[in-house]
Design an enzyme around this catalytic site. Structure first.
Site, PDB file in Angstrom:
ATOM      1  N   LYS A 186       0.848  -1.200   0.000  1.00 45.36           N
ATOM      2  CA  LYS A 186       0.000   0.000   0.000  1.00 45.36           C
ATOM      3  C   LYS A 186       0.884   1.250   0.000  1.00 45.36           C
ATOM      4  O   LYS A 186       0.618   2.212  -0.725  1.00 45.36           O
ATOM      5  CB  LYS A 186      -0.949  -0.013   1.216  1.00 45.36           C
ATOM      6  CG  LYS A 186      -2.074  -1.044   1.055  1.00 45.36           C
ATOM      7  CD  LYS A 186      -2.915  -1.270   2.302  1.00 45.36           C
ATOM      8  CE  LYS A 186      -3.864  -2.449   2.054  1.00 45.36           C
ATOM      9  NZ  LYS A 186      -4.735  -2.768   3.191  1.00 45.36           N
ATOM     10  N   GLN A 241      -4.942  -1.467   9.290  1.00 43.34           N
ATOM     11  CA  GLN A 241      -4.824  -2.792   8.683  1.00 43.34           C
ATOM     12  C   GLN A 241      -5.468  -3.845   9.595  1.00 43.34           C
ATOM     13  O   GLN A 241      -5.219  -3.877  10.797  1.00 43.34           O
ATOM     14  CB  GLN A 241      -3.338  -3.111   8.427  1.00 43.34           C
ATOM     15  CG  GLN A 241      -3.088  -4.402   7.673  1.00 43.34           C
ATOM     16  CD  GLN A 241      -3.617  -4.393   6.251  1.00 43.34           C
ATOM     17  OE1 GLN A 241      -3.762  -3.345   5.618  1.00 43.34           O
ATOM     18  NE2 GLN A 241      -3.925  -5.564   5.721  1.00 43.34           N
ATOM     19  N   ASP A 296     -11.159   2.686   3.368  1.00 39.00           N
ATOM     20  CA  ASP A 296     -11.441   1.251   3.222  1.00 39.00           C
ATOM     21  C   ASP A 296     -12.920   0.998   2.923  1.00 39.00           C
ATOM     22  O   ASP A 296     -13.290  -0.092   2.488  1.00 39.00           O
ATOM     23  CB  ASP A 296     -11.089   0.518   4.527  1.00 39.00           C
ATOM     24  CG  ASP A 296      -9.756  -0.213   4.453  1.00 39.00           C
ATOM     25  OD1 ASP A 296      -9.402  -0.684   3.365  1.00 39.00           O
ATOM     26  OD2 ASP A 296      -9.085  -0.314   5.498  1.00 39.00           O
TER      27      ASP A 296
HETATM   28  N1  GUN Z   1      -6.824  -6.839   5.718  1.00 39.66           N
HETATM   29  C1  GUN Z   1      -7.035  -7.590   4.609  1.00 39.66           C
HETATM   30  N2  GUN Z   1      -7.587  -6.824   3.634  1.00 39.66           N
HETATM   31  C2  GUN Z   1      -7.728  -5.586   4.148  1.00 39.66           C
HETATM   32  C3  GUN Z   1      -8.225  -4.368   3.618  1.00 39.66           C
HETATM   33  O1  GUN Z   1      -8.676  -4.255   2.479  1.00 39.66           O
HETATM   34  N3  GUN Z   1      -8.184  -3.294   4.460  1.00 39.66           N
HETATM   35  C4  GUN Z   1      -7.716  -3.388   5.724  1.00 39.66           C
HETATM   36  N4  GUN Z   1      -7.734  -2.289   6.468  1.00 39.66           N
HETATM   37  N5  GUN Z   1      -7.251  -4.504   6.243  1.00 39.66           N
HETATM   38  C5  GUN Z   1      -7.258  -5.593   5.453  1.00 39.66           C
END
Ligand code: GUN
Length: 282
Positions: A52, A96, A119
């Protein structure tokens, strides 16, 4: 022979477009900033978070990184989220998941300001999506719609079956396909006659978390098949929820694993960060 939907290529095109948009914003004096929070050092999470941050760098979005120890309390995390909510220079906040067991994920998701919820997990974002209001959309389903559009797959009036009903993928996926005027069925672990229902689909979207569960007996001739799953098999090779070798000959188009849906998720996070500028104008 199916058209193999190249998520890697499409996500690269999208990120290039976003990079140009971000450069235009910079010329207008607008800088986009994403705060990324990781608690603990789960290996898979560290890889996702690293990707990311790399995507932010490519697109030209500033990223603030918070790597907190496993022992961080819920209160400390909530205080950090609040501090970032209050900062005018932060456009997006991403915590996350999964979080350590002593922290209530729902509480943390709800603490993120809906106008910074890149998100798309906040109940307000989900509600806005349900009734067609402006807001952030969960990245994986949003990415699937983008893949379908950019592959030229018509959704209007089509039979779409979504297998899986998670808050992050299945449910928002169904709402998005409705918004595209598809006729949508959501199937799940209690669904009877799953095979027959899947076989009705013009567009079959599979997010059940079981390796190679869907074979050709579930797929109508000429269907478009989207595979959200990602697993490692006995030989340490990646595979999806769909048995690609069996389904590819009957499908008209199919996403591979890896290189299908996966790369789109981070690209759509970048799109949400760019969308934040517009969403925060309201
Ligand atoms: N953990 C696995 N996929 C995601 C996601 O798309 N966003 C977040 N914040 N955590 C994750």
């Amino acid at each position: 022979m199916a058209n193999i939907i190249d998520g890697k290529k499409i996500s690269a095109e999208l990120k290039q477009e976003l990079k140009e948009k971000v450069a235009q914003y910079k010329e207008q004096g607008i800088e986009i900033c994403l705060a990324v929070i990781q608690v603990g050092n789960d290996k898979a999470s560290s890889v996702y978070v690293g990707n990311k941050k790399k995507a932010c760098e490519f697109v030209g979005i500033k990223s603030l990184s918070y790597e907190l120890p496993e022992e961080t309390t819920e209160e400390e995390l909530l205080n950090l989220v609040q501090e970032l909510n209050d900062r005018a220079d932060v456009n997006g906040i991403l915590v996350q998941l999964p979080l350590p067991k002593h922290i209530d994920e729902n509480k943390v998701i709800k603490a993120i300001h809906p106008l910074k919820d890149v998100d798309g997990f906040h109940p307000e974002s989900v509600g806005a999506l349900s009734i067609g209001n402006k807001g952030f959309i969960s990245c994986t389903p949003y990415g699937i719609v983008e893949l379908l559009k950019r592959t030229g797959v018509e959704m209007d009036g089509k039979e779409c079956v979504v297998v899986g009903r998670s808050n992050i993928v299945g449910k928002p996926m169904a709402i998005l396909m409705l918004r595209e005027n598809a006729t949508v069925t959501v199937a799940h672990s209690h669904t009877k006659n799953l095979r027959e229902i899947c076989k009705r689909a013009d567009i079959l979207i599979v997010a059940i978390g079981k390796p190679k569960f869907i074979d050709d007996s579930y797929v109508k001739d000429g269907a478009v098949v989207i595979d959200v799953g990602i697993h490692r098999n006995e030989d340490n090779k990646l595979c999806g929820d769909v048995d690609f070798d069996k389904v590819e000959p009957v499908a008209s188009a199919i996403t591979p694993v890896p290189g299908g849906v996966g790369p789109m998720t981070i690209a759509m996070l970048m799109k949400n960060c760019v969308n934040a500028v517009d969403i925060q104008k309201q």
